[in-house]
Design a protein around this motif. Structure first.
Motif, mmCIF file in Angstrom:
data_model
loop_
_atom_site.group_PDB
_atom_site.id
_atom_site.type_symbol
_atom_site.label_atom_id
_atom_site.label_comp_id
_atom_site.label_asym_id
_atom_site.label_seq_id
_atom_site.Cartn_x
_atom_site.Cartn_y
_atom_site.Cartn_z
ATOM 1 N N ASP A 137 -7.854 2.428 -2.252
ATOM 2 C CA ASP A 137 -9.210 2.406 -1.356
ATOM 3 C C ASP A 137 -9.440 1.351 -0.327
ATOM 4 N N TYR A 138 -8.964 0.418 -0.560
ATOM 5 C CA TYR A 138 -8.824 -0.876 0.257
ATOM 6 C C TYR A 138 -8.176 -0.675 1.576
ATOM 7 N N MET A 139 -7.209 -0.104 1.378
ATOM 8 C CA MET A 139 -6.080 0.362 2.415
ATOM 9 C C MET A 139 -6.258 1.553 2.918
ATOM 10 N N ARG A 140 -7.214 2.368 2.537
ATOM 11 C CA ARG A 140 -7.589 3.850 3.016
ATOM 12 C C ARG A 140 -7.493 3.995 4.776
ATOM 13 N N GLU A 141 -8.010 3.226 5.441
ATOM 14 C CA GLU A 141 -8.023 3.372 6.849
ATOM 15 C C GLU A 141 -6.915 2.388 7.633
ATOM 16 N N TRP A 142 -6.141 1.889 6.921
ATOM 17 C CA TRP A 142 -4.884 1.287 7.777
ATOM 18 C C TRP A 142 -4.024 2.231 8.304
ATOM 19 N N ARG A 143 -3.660 1.836 9.318
ATOM 20 C CA ARG A 143 -2.515 2.547 9.962
ATOM 21 C C ARG A 143 -1.441 1.733 10.572
ATOM 22 N N PRO A 144 -0.092 2.199 10.739
ATOM 23 C CA PRO A 144 0.955 1.527 11.158
ATOM 24 C C PRO A 144 0.809 0.986 12.342
ATOM 25 N N ASP A 147 0.507 -4.486 16.037
ATOM 26 C CA ASP A 147 -0.569 -5.439 16.343
ATOM 27 C C ASP A 147 -1.436 -5.675 15.275
ATOM 28 N N LYS A 148 -2.012 -6.717 14.803
ATOM 29 C CA LYS A 148 -3.011 -6.744 13.524
ATOM 30 C C LYS A 148 -4.136 -6.211 14.109
ATOM 31 N N ASP A 149 -4.747 -6.308 15.141
ATOM 32 C CA ASP A 149 -5.843 -5.762 15.567
ATOM 33 C C ASP A 149 -6.000 -4.251 15.565
ATOM 34 N N LYS A 150 -4.973 -3.378 15.499
ATOM 35 C CA LYS A 150 -4.765 -2.142 15.593
ATOM 36 C C LYS A 150 -4.299 -1.527 14.167
ATOM 37 N N MET A 151 -4.096 -2.498 13.258
ATOM 38 C CA MET A 151 -3.795 -1.733 12.060
ATOM 39 C C MET A 151 -4.974 -1.293 11.208
ATOM 40 N N ALA A 152 -6.020 -2.046 11.447
ATOM 41 C CA ALA A 152 -7.542 -1.760 10.953
ATOM 42 C C ALA A 152 -8.486 -2.082 11.303
ATOM 43 N N ALA A 153 -9.972 -1.784 11.386
ATOM 44 C CA ALA A 153 -11.132 -2.193 12.013
ATOM 45 C C ALA A 153 -10.947 -3.820 11.657
ATOM 46 N N ALA A 168 3.260 1.878 3.338
ATOM 47 C CA ALA A 168 3.758 3.004 3.443
ATOM 48 C C ALA A 168 4.270 3.497 2.045
ATOM 49 N N GLN A 169 4.910 2.517 1.433
ATOM 50 C CA GLN A 169 5.398 2.953 0.209
ATOM 51 C C GLN A 169 4.316 3.217 -0.838
ATOM 52 N N CYS A 170 3.304 2.452 -0.918
ATOM 53 C CA CYS A 170 1.912 2.571 -1.657
ATOM 54 C C CYS A 170 1.462 4.220 -1.567
ATOM 55 N N LYS A 171 1.162 4.272 -0.112
ATOM 56 C CA LYS A 171 0.681 5.565 0.217
ATOM 57 C C LYS A 171 1.557 6.702 -0.284
ATOM 58 N N TYR A 172 2.884 6.606 -0.067
ATOM 59 C CA TYR A 172 3.664 7.662 -0.472
ATOM 60 C C TYR A 172 3.639 7.787 -1.870
ATOM 61 N N GLN A 173 3.765 6.753 -2.715
ATOM 62 C CA GLN A 173 3.698 6.881 -4.113
ATOM 63 C C GLN A 173 2.582 7.780 -4.573
ATOM 64 N N ALA A 174 1.392 7.238 -3.958
ATOM 65 C CA ALA A 174 0.155 8.021 -4.422
ATOM 66 C C ALA A 174 -0.156 9.153 -3.919
ATOM 67 N N GLY A 175 0.292 9.422 -2.634
ATOM 68 C CA GLY A 175 -0.067 10.633 -2.134
ATOM 69 C C GLY A 175 1.044 11.775 -2.323
ATOM 70 N N MET A 176 2.179 11.570 -2.958
ATOM 71 C CA MET A 176 3.065 12.626 -3.158
ATOM 72 C C MET A 176 3.455 12.697 -4.719
ATOM 73 N N GLY A 177 2.818 11.939 -5.593
ATOM 74 C CA GLY A 177 2.956 12.212 -6.858
ATOM 75 C C GLY A 177 2.156 13.492 -7.343
ATOM 76 N N GLN A 189 -0.715 11.693 4.230
ATOM 77 C CA GLN A 189 -0.560 12.426 5.540
ATOM 78 C C GLN A 189 -0.808 11.889 6.835
ATOM 79 N N GLN A 190 -2.075 11.197 7.002
ATOM 80 C CA GLN A 190 -2.112 10.449 7.975
ATOM 81 C C GLN A 190 -1.616 9.378 8.581
ATOM 82 N N TRP A 191 -0.953 8.729 7.327
ATOM 83 C CA TRP A 191 -0.044 7.421 7.605
ATOM 84 C C TRP A 191 1.328 7.911 8.154
ATOM 85 N N ASN A 192 1.661 9.253 7.618
ATOM 86 C CA ASN A 192 2.679 9.591 7.677
ATOM 87 C C ASN A 192 3.010 9.956 9.295
ATOM 88 N N ALA A 193 1.786 10.695 9.716
ATOM 89 C CA ALA A 193 1.692 11.267 11.151
ATOM 90 C C ALA A 193 1.790 10.142 12.020
#
Length: 269
Positions: A137-144, A147-153, A168-177, A189-193
């Motif tokens: 949940d803490y990482m929910r809005e993170w994006r690749p 720049d640190k200012d573009k990763m999350a608000a 990337a690994q956390c979201k993959y493990q949780a989202g594809m299990g 899916q959002q991270w992957n895209a």
């Protein structure tokens, strides 16, 4: 601080798992034994494998635990491994976890290393713990991002690609299990895209070429990242490449049942 020792042990363990090369086995086992032997009294690890320290450094422990998991996957089982993992998981949950995520050291608030603690628990069979769900949940809005200012608000810290490697690994493990929630599926899916859109266009391809396996010149491609630690081109390239391999590289790591190999014995199922 001996990060290289942990990462080398990780690499050697995977090398043995893939090749069964006896030289890799000997070297990997020495590394794994040293990691287990120098776990701190609280269950964590600190720089230079200082077993007397109780800093419980999350970044350092992340590589120690990835190495131990790789060793276990390869069938290597140094004395005390199972107890070491149990103590490490307790340390993560009771000392490194605060405020919905994992901190840099024991007692600290959540940072980008939330992804490190989350992945460690997922890989070692504790993915259903409340701490993991909170970290996701803490990482929910993170994006690749580079720049640190573009990763999350709210920037999780000054080393974005380091955090992305774990996220990337956390979201993959949780989202594809098999038990993935709709929210975790969507987060992956959002991270992957975003990852597939950002990384190919961010690679640097200078004019130099190297001879490829077919004897023809090939362009040299790499990523660069100027973070708080000056990680530079080599580390940034490794981190990006490993994220783009997440689709297949980490599948076996989630298997619950593995062969176990102790000194003087052959692997058993």
């Amino acid at each position: 601080n001996e990060y290289a020792f942990l990462i080398a042990t990780y690499a050697l363990s995977e090398a043995y798992g893939m090749t069964r090369n006896p030289n890799a086995k000997i070297a990997a086992m020495k590394g794994l034994e040293r990691i287990v032997r120098n776990q701190s009294p609280t269950g964590g690890w600190d720089y230079r494998l200082n077993r007397e320290s109780t800093r419980d450094d999350m970044s350092f422990a992340g590589w120690a635990l990835q190495a131990l998991k790789a060793g276990k996957m390869a069938g290597l089982h140094p004395d005390g491994l199972d107890e070491c993992i149990k103590r490490a998981m307790k340390c993560l949950a009771t000392r490194n976890f605060r405020g919905g995520g994992f901190g840099y050291t024991a007692g600290g608030g959540p940072t980008g290393l939330t992804a490190t603690g989350c992945l460690a628990m997922q890989l070692l069979g504790f993915g259903d713990r409340a701490e993991v769900k909170s970290a996701l949940d803490y990482m929910r809005e993170w994006r690749p991002a580079f720049d640190k200012d573009k990763m999350a608000a709210k920037a999780p810290g000054a080393c974005p690609q380091y955090y992305c490697y774990y996220a990337a690994q956390c979201k993959y493990q949780a989202g594809m299990g098999p038990s993935a929630t709709p929210a975790d599926k969507q987060a992956w899916q959002q991270w992957n895209a975003a990852m597939k859109a950002l990384y190919p266009k961010s690679i640097i391809t200078p004019a130099e070429t190297v001879e490829g396996p077919d004897g023809q010149p090939k362009a040299i491609g790499y990523w660069t990242n100027a973070d708080a630690h000056g990680a530079g081109d080599t580390m940034a390239t490794c981190l990006c490449a490993l994220q783009l391999m997440v689709y297949y590289r980490y599948l076996p790591t989630t298997q619950a049942s593995q062969p176990v190999e102790r000194r003087g014995t052959s692997p058993r199922k």
